[in-house]
Every structure is written in C-alpha cells, then in structure tokens.
Design an enzyme around this catalytic site. Structure first.
Site, PDB file in Angstrom:
ATOM      1  N   CYS A 103       6.067  53.150   0.071  1.00 12.21           N
ATOM      2  CA  CYS A 103       5.871  54.234   0.657  1.00 12.21           C
ATOM      3  C   CYS A 103       4.803  54.499   1.156  1.00 12.21           C
ATOM      4  CB  CYS A 103       5.916  55.444  -0.717  1.00 12.21           C
ATOM      5  SG  CYS A 103       5.102  55.331  -2.203  1.00 12.21           S
ATOM      6  N   HIS A 111       3.660  59.345  -4.982  1.00  7.53           N
ATOM      7  CA  HIS A 111       4.228  59.046  -3.792  1.00  7.53           C
ATOM      8  C   HIS A 111       3.562  59.508  -2.669  1.00  7.53           C
ATOM      9  CE1 HIS A 111       8.285  57.933  -2.022  1.00  7.53           C
ATOM     10  NE2 HIS A 111       8.196  59.122  -1.961  1.00  7.53           N
ATOM     11  N   ASN A 162      10.237  62.372   4.293  1.00  6.47           N
ATOM     12  CA  ASN A 162       9.938  61.209   3.018  1.00  6.47           C
ATOM     13  C   ASN A 162      10.572  59.978   3.941  1.00  6.47           C
ATOM     14  OD1 ASN A 162       9.849  60.083   0.526  1.00  6.47           O
ATOM     15  ND2 ASN A 162      11.410  61.036  -0.067  1.00  6.47           N
TER      16      ASN A 162
END
Length: 331
Positions: free
Chosen positions: A143, A276, A295
């Site tokens: 990520c 994240h 995302n």
C-alpha cells in the site's frame, strides 16, 4: 457485484433473518457459491474449501457486528461480502503493511502551515482531474508504494501538467529501505525516487506482485519520466481539509483493520491503529461531511475503489500522523 447484492437481499427478505449470519444453511450455501463465482475462487482440496467456508461464515458474523456498530455510531456505511470474505482477519491484516514511525522522516521534508480556505464551497473532489484510475495491489503489503506513486502522479498532474501512470512495482522491488510486500512508508518511497533519479511508467515496469512476491529489481533508468525534489507534510485534520479544498489530493495513513467488508456509505466507526496507506482525493466539510479516500484494492471494492470517512473526527486515525504531498520534477 450485482449478483452478490441481489443474493444477500433475497436471502434476508425470504428468511426474515435479522443478519447474514442467521441465514439458514441453504441460503448460506447460496451466498458462498455466489462469492466463489464472482471472485473466481478455486480451492486445491475439499478440506481447504470446507475450511474457507467456515471462515466465510465467520466473516458474516463480523459483517453483522460492523453494521451494528455503524448504526450505533450514526453512520451510513454498509458492510458486506467482498473479495476478502474467505480470509481470516489475521490473513487480511497481514496485507496492511504501512510501517508507522515514532518520528517523522525529515529528510527532504518541510512542514507546511496551510492558510484557512477562503472559498465558498463546502466540498471538493479531485477524482479524474488530479488522479489516475484506481489501482490494485493484490495480496501484497505494498500500500505504501501505491499511495506514494499516486501522490507523485497527482502532483505531476497538478504542478507540471503531466499525466503519467507510474510504476509502484519499481518501488516494491527496488526501494531497499522499504520492505516490498512486507511493508514500508510513503516518505522513504519519495526519497527512493529522489535518490535513484526517477520513476518509470507502469507500461514499462508493470505490477507483478499481486500474489505477494516482491520480485527482483529490474529498473531501467533510461525510461524514467518523473522525479521527486522533496516532499512536504501537512498536520491536523483542519489543515488537511484546507489543503485538499484549495490545492489537491494528499497521501495519508489510516487504520483499515475493518475495511475488508466495506461496501459503501460514510464510515463513522473505526479503529485508531495506523496500518494502511491511501490517498485523500476529496473532502466535504458541510453537515454530514466526509473525506473521500482512494484505496488500492481495485475498483470492485467499496465505492468503485473509494471509501468515505466521516469528517471532523479523525476517523480511522487519518490525521494522526500527518499527510504528505511531493514536489515533482520532469526527468
């Protein structure tokens, strides 16, 4: 996706069940079969499929609890079946690999004092203008590389009027100060691009870590198109919203521990353990306001790859470690 939602609604209506986990066995099996079809699941043995079906049923119980928590918090977020519904919570969280630091990485960074927003609009959304299409990191804890790459892309579009789809794989495989599929930080990724001289395009260095393999570095410096001079840090939710409203997206970090079942709506219940990296691409500071967050789990997750987080409450710890943007340079 439509078949999945129809199946869940039909099950609840037909059985008058108050939750997914209370559905009768035949309805549960129908949901399981729909999940496998949509997400192309094929298990190596009957034993493994039986085990995964048990995990799926546990996921339905978690979905019920999360929907109840959202209702209690006054949120509109809905949790349901996603591509992660046959993974244990531990397996899912192993993909959340942002590595928080007790201190900000100051190399090449400056803290920015953002003036109050002087415009009249309560909301802004930079999707499409300063963003490339939603990406998918797969089952790799990368990520950090995606959030860094997305920010470089956005700031190149904003300041240099250059649109490139850049390569997160280059960071995953070549940035030896981060951990590839085992995690990292946007800040060290920015510094990697600065120190190595640039970043290739996705078409020249395509993503190959979907199954969790970091891969060996195969960088070609002759194909670099975008570099980084430095990056800046914006602290505090109010300053972050002023920046996003007036200027553009910001790279942020969050607690995504319960995002594996998010389907849509404004999330008003969340944890505060940062794990994240994502990108804030819009904000609404009006009544019922929210952050729009991009995302890197593909466009079939959430709201076409995005999630909305309630504004003004540091939801999911989104303002706890500051946000970053970069000062890009054309190579």
């Amino acid at each position: 996706m439509k078949y999945e939602i129809f199946t869940m609604a039909t099950v609840l209506a037909a059985t008058k069940a108050t939750s997914l986990a209370e559905s009768p066995a035949d309805s549960m099996k129908m949901m399981w079969d729909a999940f496998k079809e949509e997400h192309q699941r094929h298990y190596s043995t009957e034993e493994e499929e039986y085990r995964r079906f048990g995990i799926f049923k546990d996921a339905l119980r978690s979905i019920d609890l999360r929907n109840a928590a959202e209702r209690s918090a006054g949120g509109s977020a809905v949790h349901g079946i996603t591509q992660f519904s046959d993974m244990t919570q531990e397996e899912f969280e192993s993909l959340l690999k942002y590595e928080p630091s007790k201190e900000y990485l100051r190399s090449s960074s400056t803290d920015v004092e953002v003036p109050p927003y002087e415009g009249t609009q309560s909301s802004v959304d930079w999707t499409g203008k300063y963003t490339t299409p939603v990406k998918d990191q797969g089952y790799c804890g990368s990520c950090w590389a995606f959030a860094a790459t997305e920010q470089i892309e956005s700031d190149a579009m904003r300041t240099l009027k250059k649109t490139y789809v850049l390569s997160p794989q280059q960071m995953v495989s070549c940035d030896n100060k981060d951990g590839g599929c085992n995690g990292g930080r946007q800040e060290t990724a920015y510094n990697y691009v600065k120190d190595t001289g640039g970043q290739e395009q996705e078409k020249d260095y395509p993503y190959s870590s979907t199954e969790g393999k970091t891969g060996s570095c195969k960088v070609d410096k002759s194909k670099f198109v975008m570099g980084v001079q430095s990056y800046s840090t914006v602290k505090g939710e109010s300053s972050m919203s002023n920046y996003v409203k007036s200027t553009g997206p910001l790279s942020i970090v969050v607690d995504a521990s319960d995002w594996n079942s998010y389907k849509g709506g404004i999330k008003s219940s969340c944890g505060n353990h940062i794990n994240h990296a994502v990108q804030a691409v819009g904000v609404d500071t009006g009544n019922g306001g929210y952050w729009k967050v991009r995302n890197s789990w593909g466009s079939r997750w959430g709201e076409s790859g995005f999630i909305r987080l309630e504004y003004g409450k540091n939801m999911c710890a989104l303002a706890s470690q500051g946000a970053t943007y970069v000062h890009p340079t054309k190579v």
